[in-house]
Scaffold this motif. Structure first.
Motif, PDB file in Angstrom:
ATOM      1  N   ASN A 316      37.297  27.641   9.854  1.00  0.00           N
ATOM      2  CA  ASN A 316      36.233  28.803   9.859  1.00  0.00           C
ATOM      3  C   ASN A 316      35.768  29.345  11.013  1.00  0.00           C
ATOM      4  O   ASN A 316      34.634  29.580  10.871  1.00  0.00           O
ATOM      5  N   TRP A 317      36.443  29.504  12.032  1.00  0.00           N
ATOM      6  CA  TRP A 317      35.923  29.741  13.342  1.00  0.00           C
ATOM      7  C   TRP A 317      35.508  31.285  13.126  1.00  0.00           C
ATOM      8  O   TRP A 317      36.028  32.057  12.409  1.00  0.00           O
ATOM      9  N   ASP A 318      34.839  31.894  14.188  1.00  0.00           N
ATOM     10  CA  ASP A 318      34.326  32.960  14.489  1.00  0.00           C
ATOM     11  C   ASP A 318      35.319  33.781  15.409  1.00  0.00           C
ATOM     12  O   ASP A 318      35.593  33.307  16.151  1.00  0.00           O
ATOM     13  N   ASP A 319      35.345  35.293  15.250  1.00  0.00           N
ATOM     14  CA  ASP A 319      35.914  36.213  16.093  1.00  0.00           C
ATOM     15  C   ASP A 319      34.982  36.207  17.249  1.00  0.00           C
ATOM     16  O   ASP A 319      33.722  36.147  17.031  1.00  0.00           O
ATOM     17  N   VAL A 320      35.454  36.110  18.668  1.00  0.00           N
ATOM     18  CA  VAL A 320      34.500  36.143  19.743  1.00  0.00           C
ATOM     19  C   VAL A 320      34.965  36.835  20.751  1.00  0.00           C
ATOM     20  O   VAL A 320      35.801  37.242  21.230  1.00  0.00           O
ATOM     21  N   TRP A 321      33.977  37.258  21.815  1.00  0.00           N
ATOM     22  CA  TRP A 321      34.132  38.004  23.026  1.00  0.00           C
ATOM     23  C   TRP A 321      34.094  37.101  24.214  1.00  0.00           C
ATOM     24  O   TRP A 321      33.263  36.111  24.400  1.00  0.00           O
ATOM     25  N   ARG A 322      34.849  37.452  25.251  1.00  0.00           N
ATOM     26  CA  ARG A 322      34.891  36.885  26.807  1.00  0.00           C
ATOM     27  C   ARG A 322      34.596  38.354  27.595  1.00  0.00           C
ATOM     28  O   ARG A 322      35.494  38.914  27.710  1.00  0.00           O
ATOM     29  N   PHE A 323      33.435  38.156  28.238  1.00  0.00           N
ATOM     30  CA  PHE A 323      33.064  39.228  29.089  1.00  0.00           C
ATOM     31  C   PHE A 323      33.582  38.753  30.783  1.00  0.00           C
ATOM     32  O   PHE A 323      32.857  37.416  30.959  1.00  0.00           O
ATOM     33  N   ASN A 324      33.918  39.558  31.439  1.00  0.00           N
ATOM     34  CA  ASN A 324      34.105  38.966  32.858  1.00  0.00           C
ATOM     35  C   ASN A 324      34.043  40.454  33.842  1.00  0.00           C
ATOM     36  O   ASN A 324      34.060  41.388  33.486  1.00  0.00           O
ATOM     37  N   ILE A 325      33.755  39.969  35.166  1.00  0.00           N
ATOM     38  CA  ILE A 325      33.435  41.012  36.250  1.00  0.00           C
ATOM     39  C   ILE A 325      34.120  40.237  37.418  1.00  0.00           C
ATOM     40  O   ILE A 325      33.693  39.236  37.792  1.00  0.00           O
ATOM     41  N   GLY A 326      34.849  40.952  38.320  1.00  0.00           N
ATOM     42  CA  GLY A 326      35.524  40.500  39.502  1.00  0.00           C
ATOM     43  C   GLY A 326      35.498  41.362  40.541  1.00  0.00           C
ATOM     44  O   GLY A 326      35.657  42.445  40.359  1.00  0.00           O
ATOM     45  N   VAL A 327      35.212  41.029  41.770  1.00  0.00           N
ATOM     46  CA  VAL A 327      35.108  41.849  42.925  1.00  0.00           C
ATOM     47  C   VAL A 327      36.231  41.131  43.906  1.00  0.00           C
ATOM     48  O   VAL A 327      36.268  39.942  44.256  1.00  0.00           O
ATOM     49  N   GLU A 328      36.812  42.252  44.647  1.00  0.00           N
ATOM     50  CA  GLU A 328      37.650  41.716  45.757  1.00  0.00           C
ATOM     51  C   GLU A 328      37.524  42.590  47.082  1.00  0.00           C
ATOM     52  O   GLU A 328      37.293  43.870  46.722  1.00  0.00           O
ATOM     53  N   TYR A 329      37.553  42.171  48.229  1.00  0.00           N
ATOM     54  CA  TYR A 329      37.176  42.675  49.548  1.00  0.00           C
ATOM     55  C   TYR A 329      38.437  42.364  50.553  1.00  0.00           C
ATOM     56  O   TYR A 329      38.671  41.008  50.416  1.00  0.00           O
ATOM     57  N   ALA A 330      38.921  43.331  51.082  1.00  0.00           N
ATOM     58  CA  ALA A 330      40.257  43.135  52.152  1.00  0.00           C
ATOM     59  C   ALA A 330      39.311  42.978  53.333  1.00  0.00           C
ATOM     60  O   ALA A 330      39.072  43.929  54.070  1.00  0.00           O
ATOM     61  N   ALA A 331      38.805  41.691  53.740  1.00  0.00           N
ATOM     62  CA  ALA A 331      38.167  41.536  54.799  1.00  0.00           C
ATOM     63  C   ALA A 331      38.853  41.693  56.304  1.00  0.00           C
ATOM     64  O   ALA A 331      38.379  42.204  57.085  1.00  0.00           O
ATOM     65  N   LEU A 332      40.043  41.241  56.315  1.00  0.00           N
ATOM     66  CA  LEU A 332      41.306  41.388  57.302  1.00  0.00           C
ATOM     67  C   LEU A 332      42.369  41.896  56.705  1.00  0.00           C
ATOM     68  O   LEU A 332      42.788  41.817  55.561  1.00  0.00           O
ATOM     69  N   ASP A 333      43.397  42.246  57.388  1.00  0.00           N
ATOM     70  CA  ASP A 333      44.526  42.499  57.166  1.00  0.00           C
ATOM     71  C   ASP A 333      45.506  41.368  56.611  1.00  0.00           C
ATOM     72  O   ASP A 333      46.161  41.771  55.492  1.00  0.00           O
ATOM     73  N   TRP A 334      45.264  40.110  56.838  1.00  0.00           N
ATOM     74  CA  TRP A 334      45.636  39.280  56.085  1.00  0.00           C
ATOM     75  C   TRP A 334      44.885  38.273  55.159  1.00  0.00           C
ATOM     76  O   TRP A 334      45.282  37.193  54.618  1.00  0.00           O
ATOM     77  N   LEU A 335      43.705  38.654  54.957  1.00  0.00           N
ATOM     78  CA  LEU A 335      42.379  38.016  54.250  1.00  0.00           C
ATOM     79  C   LEU A 335      41.732  38.810  52.999  1.00  0.00           C
ATOM     80  O   LEU A 335      40.998  39.752  53.464  1.00  0.00           O
ATOM     81  N   ASP A 336      41.873  38.482  52.016  1.00  0.00           N
ATOM     82  CA  ASP A 336      41.050  38.921  50.728  1.00  0.00           C
ATOM     83  C   ASP A 336      39.987  37.915  50.490  1.00  0.00           C
ATOM     84  O   ASP A 336      40.220  36.821  50.241  1.00  0.00           O
ATOM     85  N   LEU A 337      38.628  38.476  50.347  1.00  0.00           N
ATOM     86  CA  LEU A 337      37.463  37.720  49.748  1.00  0.00           C
ATOM     87  C   LEU A 337      37.687  38.081  48.197  1.00  0.00           C
ATOM     88  O   LEU A 337      37.338  39.431  47.798  1.00  0.00           O
ATOM     89  N   ARG A 338      37.237  37.161  47.342  1.00  0.00           N
ATOM     90  CA  ARG A 338      36.883  37.432  45.804  1.00  0.00           C
ATOM     91  C   ARG A 338      36.080  36.504  45.175  1.00  0.00           C
ATOM     92  O   ARG A 338      35.605  35.334  45.536  1.00  0.00           O
ATOM     93  N   ALA A 339      35.359  36.876  44.242  1.00  0.00           N
ATOM     94  CA  ALA A 339      34.405  36.291  43.551  1.00  0.00           C
ATOM     95  C   ALA A 339      34.271  36.993  41.822  1.00  0.00           C
ATOM     96  O   ALA A 339      34.880  38.073  41.801  1.00  0.00           O
TER      97      ALA A 339
END
Length: 420
Positions: A316-339
């Protein structure tokens, strides 16, 4: 021919290596290192081959043929109090769910893709003599999905996708049962093993109203799993000679069961304030209420008190939510930073929580790097998962009074991709 070999080999690897996880309920969302780093906020972006797991409509954005494969290594630990004593889960546990995706842009309108990944899994392992052993001392669920999709550009801004899913599920559970009524030997041992296939479908939309925004919506249907296997009992050889114990009691027998795994909706809105920076917020709504019971049918009677051939545990489990946020920054032509950050609600009610799924609401803190050069891309991530403490109330079905504490997990992911 080389590409076909790659697809076949990857599918075989997933079949052999699909592993369990440490999830709210027992859902798995670790489908790529980039997705992990962004907290799963990729439903709106949907701009790499792992979109096949989150929002397949987005693969119309991908040119040519692209492949992506990798794994997430998950090390979970938790302390549980039962019978007034503290116990720790297996500190050597390491689960490694893999993933593989391949996409092909057939023409300017149509794209196709194949994803192999794990949507459900569970790993809960304790010493066999721990305080919750009559409910479970080892429970493992392993799954693998094969999911082909077709995506079409309806307009220049809107894409849609449809896919079918074949899911393999392997279930094993070990628990003790008391023999104190019959002898000085307190416990017998029951091992259940069963596996089987189930089938479902998925649909998705991807919309880009302007250069600075993308929106995604994805739906995955419920999957009814029919599994068959064996129930093996370990007891003293003389126990069936005890007065009142039928000859058939505690005899190894066949076992089968049916369980409905839930459907889910995923939403995401990605914004691009600058060319190099993006942020996405999203949510997943999972209808865990479809998981109302765990029913196991035995081929023969198994207990001495009567002649039952069925075991039913209410969920008898409940219906639930999963909330998220993500940011991405192209620091260099060959490197992306993510959180990224995730808040994941637990579907398990106080009235039916047990030691097979000792869980609560979760917080996930994510970070990662993306490297790309020529036609190659390599993504890595680290995630720290923290589960909130929780009390467990004892019941008559083998669940003793307990408490969950210090539950967390460390996750490291790696994905490698190539554009042909």
């Amino acid at each position: 021919m080389r590409t076909l070999k790659t697809w076949v080999m990857a599918c075989c690897l997933v079949l052999l290596a699909a592993q369990a996880s440490f999830a709210a309920g027992f859902g798995i969302y670790e489908w790529s290192a980039r997705g992990n780093a962004l907290g799963g906020a990729t439903v709106g972006r949907a701009d790499d081959p792992s979109a096949l797991a989150t929002n397949p409509a987005g693969i119309t954005q991908l040119d040519g043929m692209q492949v992506l494969g990798g794994f997430t290594a998950i090390h979970p630990v938790l302390d549980v109090k039962a019978d007034g004593k503290w116990y720790s889960s297996d500190k050597d546990s390491l689960w490694i769910p893999p993933h593989f995706f391949a996409t092909w842009k057939v023409n300017d309108r149509y794209s196709i893709g194949l994803g192999t990944f794990s949507r459900f899994g569970l790993g809960s392992v304790f010493d066999e003599d721990w305080g919750g052993r009559y409910n479970s001392y080892e429970a493992i669920i392993e799954s693998m999905s094969i999911n082909p999709n077709v995506a079409v550009k309806v307009t220049d801004k809107l894409s849609a996708a449809f896919g079918v899913e074949a899911m393999y599920l392997d279930f094993s559970k070990k628990q003790k049962f008391s023999l104190a009524k019959f002898s000085a030997y307190p416990d017998g041992d029951l091992k259940l093993e069963a596996d089987g296939w189930g089938y479902g479908f998925n649909m998705a939309l991807h919309y880009q109203p302007c250069q600075y925004a993308k929106l995604g919506l994805s739906y995955r249907s419920p999957v009814t799993m029919k599994v068959t296997g064996d129930a093996d009992f370990t007891t003293p050889s003389w126990i069936r000679a005890y007065p009142g114990v039928p000859d058939v009691a505690f005899t190894d027998t066949s076992a089968s069961g049916t369980v409905t795994l839930p459907d889910s909706f995923a939403f995401g809105v990605a914004m691009y304030p600058t060319e190099k920076f993006s942020v996405e917020v999203g949510a997943v709504y999972t209808l865990w209420s479809k998981y109302d019971e765990l029913k196991i049918n035995y081929g023969d009677p198994v207990l001495p008190s009567a002649t039952p051939t069925q075991s039913i545990q209410a969920k008898n489990w409940d219906d639930v939510w999963r909330f998220n946020i993500g940011v991405e920054y192209a620091a260099l032509d060959w490197l992306d930073l993510r959180a990224g950050y995730v808040f994941d609600q637990s579907p398990v009610q106080d009235e039916t929580i047990d030691y097979m799924v000792p869980a609560n609401d979760r917080h996930l803190l994510n970070g990662g790097l993306g490297f790309h050069w020529d036609n190659w891309m390599v993504d890595v991530n680290y995630t720290y998962l923290m589960i909130m403490d929780r009390d467990i109330n004892g019941r008559d079905d083998g669940v003793r009074d307990g408490e969950i504490d210090n539950a967390d997990a460390h996750m490291v992911g790696l994905s490698v991709g190539y554009k042909f």
